[in-house]
Scaffold this motif. Structure first.
Motif, PDB file in Angstrom:
ATOM      1  N   LEU A   1      37.592  40.325  37.873  1.00  0.00           N
ATOM      2  CA  LEU A   1      36.416  40.980  38.448  1.00  0.00           C
ATOM      3  C   LEU A   1      36.557  42.498  38.357  1.00  0.00           C
ATOM      4  O   LEU A   1      35.624  43.202  37.939  1.00  0.00           O
ATOM      5  N   LEU A   2      37.703  43.004  38.740  1.00  0.00           N
ATOM      6  CA  LEU A   2      37.949  44.440  38.665  1.00  0.00           C
ATOM      7  C   LEU A   2      37.969  44.927  37.219  1.00  0.00           C
ATOM      8  O   LEU A   2      37.385  45.973  36.897  1.00  0.00           O
TER       9      LEU A   2
ATOM     10  N   SER B   1      41.485  43.992  45.441  1.00  0.00           N
ATOM     11  CA  SER B   1      40.113  43.501  45.422  1.00  0.00           C
ATOM     12  C   SER B   1      39.145  44.678  45.492  1.00  0.00           C
ATOM     13  O   SER B   1      39.490  45.730  46.053  1.00  0.00           O
ATOM     14  N   PRO B   2      37.917  44.495  44.969  1.00  0.00           N
ATOM     15  CA  PRO B   2      36.905  45.546  45.129  1.00  0.00           C
ATOM     16  C   PRO B   2      36.333  45.597  46.534  1.00  0.00           C
ATOM     17  O   PRO B   2      35.590  46.512  46.872  1.00  0.00           O
TER      18      PRO B   2
ATOM     19  N   SER C   1      45.118  37.425  48.365  1.00  0.00           N
ATOM     20  CA  SER C   1      44.031  38.154  47.713  1.00  0.00           C
ATOM     21  C   SER C   1      43.769  37.392  46.428  1.00  0.00           C
ATOM     22  O   SER C   1      44.497  37.555  45.447  1.00  0.00           O
TER      23      SER C   1
ATOM     24  N   TRP D   1      32.724  48.878  45.103  1.00  0.00           N
ATOM     25  CA  TRP D   1      32.017  48.240  43.994  1.00  0.00           C
ATOM     26  C   TRP D   1      31.142  49.206  43.201  1.00  0.00           C
ATOM     27  O   TRP D   1      31.205  49.269  41.970  1.00  0.00           O
TER      28      TRP D   1
ATOM     29  N   ASN E   1      40.096  38.083  41.571  1.00  0.00           N
ATOM     30  CA  ASN E   1      39.739  39.489  41.706  1.00  0.00           C
ATOM     31  C   ASN E   1      40.204  40.331  40.524  1.00  0.00           C
ATOM     32  O   ASN E   1      39.622  41.381  40.243  1.00  0.00           O
TER      33      ASN E   1
ATOM     34  N   GLY F   1      33.945  40.955  46.242  1.00  0.00           N
ATOM     35  CA  GLY F   1      35.171  40.344  45.754  1.00  0.00           C
ATOM     36  C   GLY F   1      35.410  38.955  46.309  1.00  0.00           C
ATOM     37  O   GLY F   1      34.586  38.401  47.055  1.00  0.00           O
ATOM     38  N   TYR F   2      36.531  38.385  45.927  1.00  0.00           N
ATOM     39  CA  TYR F   2      36.961  37.082  46.421  1.00  0.00           C
ATOM     40  C   TYR F   2      37.935  37.306  47.574  1.00  0.00           C
ATOM     41  O   TYR F   2      38.948  37.976  47.410  1.00  0.00           O
TER      42      TYR F   2
END
Length: 258
Positions: free
Chosen positions: A216-217, A119-120, A209, A188, A213, A125-126
């Protein structure tokens, strides 16, 4: 066992196997290098470099603030100790958070980047649900963690040993330091500066996780692509190794030929 010494005089234990292009494997939170033991043979064509995070394994365990960015500096200390200018980097879970900082702060040291089940950071992030956090804090936390890592069918056929449940030799303060380091991760703003070609992998059924994500990344990092591994949970790299490892190898091979 070889050790690297960091700028703050912390000794980091590391392990080296094989020859070829160097590939650094970064484990999850509160785990040492044994996290990777079940799948090392999948990457035997590489010179494999693993390490024990500070606070784990044979590394020093200072009772002080840890951070994912600081862990990245520890990885660089290992590369320096080995005389390596560059390496491929594959980080999973918290190791993926550390790998982000490696590619941001030490861009010239990362040839290709693989980010797994990561995740960021919580701010953008989530994150896992409060229900999961509460369950992990309860008495049956080990069983809860296993079920977050693996599918029920796989657990029924594989009674262990398991390599992803944490380093049992860690002092309690170090576990707390790892938890805070991972929870406070926020790369981020730096993600768009990553220059290394990047593959993002995630199990489609990962709620430890959350799988969202991955995209998103991949959207945040230039020259990145995301792949979800259908049916996999957090430890996709182990249970679904027959899918995951070839994806990583094909990606790294393409970068070696570039």
């Amino acid at each position: 066992m070889p050790y690297a010494t960091t700028a703050d005089e912390c000794r980091i234990a590391y392990q080296v196997r094989g020859d070829g292009q160097p590939l650094v494997l970064l484990a999850g939170q509160s785990n040492n290098h044994t996290w990777w033991d079940p799948i090392l043979e999948d990457f035997e064509r590489y010179r494999l470099i693993t390490l024990d995070w500070r606070g784990t394994g044979a590394s020093d365990k200072p009772d002080e603030v840890y951070s994912t960015r600081g862990f990245a500096a520890d990885v660089v200390a290992v590369l320096d100790a080995m005389g390596l200018d560059r390496a491929h980097v594959y980080g999973t879970s918290m190791g993926g958070r550390v790998a982000q900082w490696l590619a941001i702060d030490y861009a010239e040291r990362v040839q290709a980047l693989v980010l797994g089940c990561t995740s960021p950071g919580a701010k953008h992030g989530y994150e896992r649900s409060q229900e999961i956090r509460k369950a992990l804090a309860a008495d049956q936390s080990q069983r809860v963690l296993l079920e977050l890592m693996y599918t029920p069918a796989w657990l029924a056929q594989n009674p262990g040993p398991y390599y992803v449940l944490g380093d049992t030799t860690m002092p309690s303060y170090a576990k707390g330091r790892h938890l805070v380091a991972s929870d406070k991760h926020d790369a981020w703003d730096g993600l768009p500066s990553i220059q290394a070609p990047t593959l993002v992998l995630h199990g489609s059924d990962d709620i430890f996780s959350p799988a969202a994500n991955a995209e998103l990344l991949a959207e945040r990092i230039p020259n990145a692509r995301a792949e979800r591994i259908h049916g996999a949970r957090h430890a996709y790299f182990h249970e679904f190794r027959e899918v995951a490892s070839p994806l990583v190898l094909a990606f790294l091979d393409a970068q070696d030929r570039a």
